[in-house]
Design a protein around this motif. Structure first.
Motif: not given
Length: 137
Positions: A3-4, A6-10, A26-27, A32-34
């Motif tokens: 969800f984080l 794909s949504s870009g929600e803060p 790790v997941n 999110l690192l990219p």
């Protein structure tokens, strides 16, 4: 996590101490690192040879880290706040060893960078009071 991503929600993800080498962190990092909208803030020590140290070292220059056998390009902002450690400092460790009652029977220095371990071993060995068997690994 999906969800984080794909949504870009803060959001803020807080992880327990570690070197980014296992668990859910790790997941999160793989997902999110990219993303250049992501900021990773380290507030604890990251040992040499761990993913956390690699992220700290190579991330600010747009490098990569290998996580779970997968190369992850780092586009996230990487930040380190020094001074937040749950570990005793060198003087506190020496005081602890010298004041222990009964005296410490053996010391094995296994954590930290090689230079820091060697320095601590030398300081422990040069004290006025005899110290127990001291080994560094």
């Amino acid at each position: 996590m999906n969800f984080l991503k794909s949504s870009g929600e803060p959001c803020i993800v807080i992880a327990a101490s570690g070197m980014c080498a296992g668990g859910r962190m790790v997941n999160y990092l793989k997902a999110l690192l990219p993303d250049p909208r992501t900021d990773v803030i380290f507030v604890g020590y990251q040992a040499a040879g761990t993913p956390g140290r690699a992220i700290q070292h190579y991330g600010p220059g747009g490098g990569y880290v290998d996580l779970d056998g997968e190369r992850i390009i780092i586009r996230a902002g990487i930040h380190t706040l020094g001074g937040y450690s749950a570990h005793a400092d060198q003087a506190e460790l020496i005081d602890f060893v010298r004041s222990a009652s009964p005296p410490v029977g053996e010391i094995r220095l296994i954590h930290g960078d090689d230079d820091a371990r060697r320095t601590l071993a030398a300081l422990l060995a040069e004290g006025a009071a005899p110290l127990p068997n001291l080994r560094t690994f």
